[in-house]
Design a protein around this motif. Structure first.
Motif, PDB file in Angstrom:
ATOM      1  N   UNK A   1       0.611  -1.271   0.500  1.00 14.36           N
ATOM      2  CA  UNK A   1       0.116   0.084  -0.401  1.00 14.36           C
ATOM      3  C   UNK A   1       0.580   1.172  -0.022  1.00 14.36           C
ATOM      4  N   UNK A   2       2.171   0.920   0.644  1.00 18.13           N
ATOM      5  CA  UNK A   2       3.300   2.451   0.430  1.00 18.13           C
ATOM      6  C   UNK A   2       3.094   2.948  -1.010  1.00 18.13           C
ATOM      7  N   UNK A   3       3.663   2.199  -1.623  1.00 16.02           N
ATOM      8  CA  UNK A   3       3.586   1.873  -3.539  1.00 16.02           C
ATOM      9  C   UNK A   3       2.749   1.497  -4.452  1.00 16.02           C
ATOM     10  N   UNK A   4       1.919   1.464  -3.864  1.00 14.51           N
ATOM     11  CA  UNK A   4       1.413   0.961  -5.499  1.00 14.51           C
ATOM     12  C   UNK A   4      -0.171   0.970  -4.977  1.00 14.51           C
ATOM     13  N   UNK A   5      -0.849   0.411  -5.765  1.00  9.64           N
ATOM     14  CA  UNK A   5      -3.083   0.464  -5.298  1.00  9.64           C
ATOM     15  C   UNK A   5      -2.925  -0.460  -5.506  1.00  9.64           C
ATOM     16  N   UNK A   6      -3.584  -0.673  -4.585  1.00 10.16           N
ATOM     17  CA  UNK A   6      -4.313  -2.262  -3.867  1.00 10.16           C
ATOM     18  C   UNK A   6      -5.698  -1.381  -4.171  1.00 10.16           C
TER      19      UNK A   6
END
Lengths: 200, 200
Positions: A21-26
């Motif tokens: 979640x810090x780097x990507x859209x989940x």
């Protein structure tokens, strides 16, 4: 990246979603508890989920049930359940998902250590997990548009052992397992069985 | 030893039966052409065969169909066919056969090289063959009365390539493949994936 996580509310899936979640859209999906519902054992349900979700950069599956029981007590229905759910459910996620994944996107499936290291009670799971490894190697060869296909092979997870009331001393925390999915997602390998713990 | 050979009239099966016949008693079974008939995809048919044949020292399976076709053209029915036939057919031969095999007897199944070395068109077969390897490792752990379970992993067979009108230069003759089954039968290993050609 926009990443569909199937089984996002499970022990491994929630750790994967947290790690991403810090780097990507989940985009979470699960059998009952997420906005996007999917029954892995039902190809129509998988098709419907993809139609709802639309195009993504990657699909991670941390779902799929299989039965742990002595070989002598496993019935034909038990084997069919394992084949329909953890095995063909994930195979169908790939087959039916190619059209929804962007160029050079990826699929990351979940197998498990019993594929190569059996234990009593794990015959159906060893079959399923090893089958997923074989399928992954082959599907990677035929995936269109440089899409990658990999399978993570988790060991026993500490939180799962605790939930089952079993000895947790040999377990690996879900957060550690989740790092293998992140490596597979952000790496460039394809057709690989991704071991857990290689980044520790 | 009294050895039930399932698929005894096929390319590999007939070579296995020939290789065994000097030192062992072969009981042939096949889908249509042997005295003992069996449809691997039907557990009832497997039960009936065992009831007819009775106690044996070993069961060798050189039968089981799976579909070779591009992943994009394989349907859900194609996968189900492969799972029911080559995969669960052989799993059921073991599960339903334990009671018919003597103490320290053995089962020898047939997987194939695509389990570990995929090629385009082989996704369903890679899945099935790898699944058989996983099952074999696990079933060997739980087999009763020191019964052994192994799986031979044949490469492309010369006679099969010739029948398909394909290049035979990379093929291995069925008689060479058959020697791996004899080694597995007369050896002491269990839970093993038996390579072909190790005795050349």
């Amino acid at each position: 990246m926009k990443v569909l996580v199937v089984g996002a509310t499970g022990t491994i899936g929630s750790a994967v979603a947290a790690a991403l979640s810090a780097r990507h859209e989940v985009i979470p999906a699960s059998h009952t508890k997420s906005a996007h519902k999917v029954d892995l054992a039902d190809p129509e349900s998988i098709r419907k989920m993809y139609q709802e979700v639309g195009r993504v950069d990657a699909v991670i599956c941390a779902a799929g049930e299989a039965k742990f029981a002595p070989l002598a007590s496993l019935t034909e229905d038990d084997f069919q359940f394992c084949l329909s759910n953890k095995l063909m459910g994930q195979v169908n996620l790939v087959r039916l998902g190619f059209d929804y994944v962007t160029d050079a996107g990826s699929f990351i499936l979940t197998g498990g250590v019993l594929a190569q290291h059996p234990m009593a009670g794990g015959a159906a799971i060893s079959l399923v997990n090893a089958g997923l490894e074989g399928f992954t190697r082959a599907a990677a060869l035929e995936a269109p548009r440089h899409i990658r296909v990999n399978v993570v092979s988790p060991p026993w997870v500490t939180e799962t052992l605790a939930a089952l009331g079993m000895d947790t001393s040999q377990g690996t925390p879900a957060a550690t397992v989740a790092r293998a999915y992140v490596r597979a997602l952000e790496g460039s390998g394809s057709g690989e069985v991704v071991a857990v713990g290689g980044d520790r």
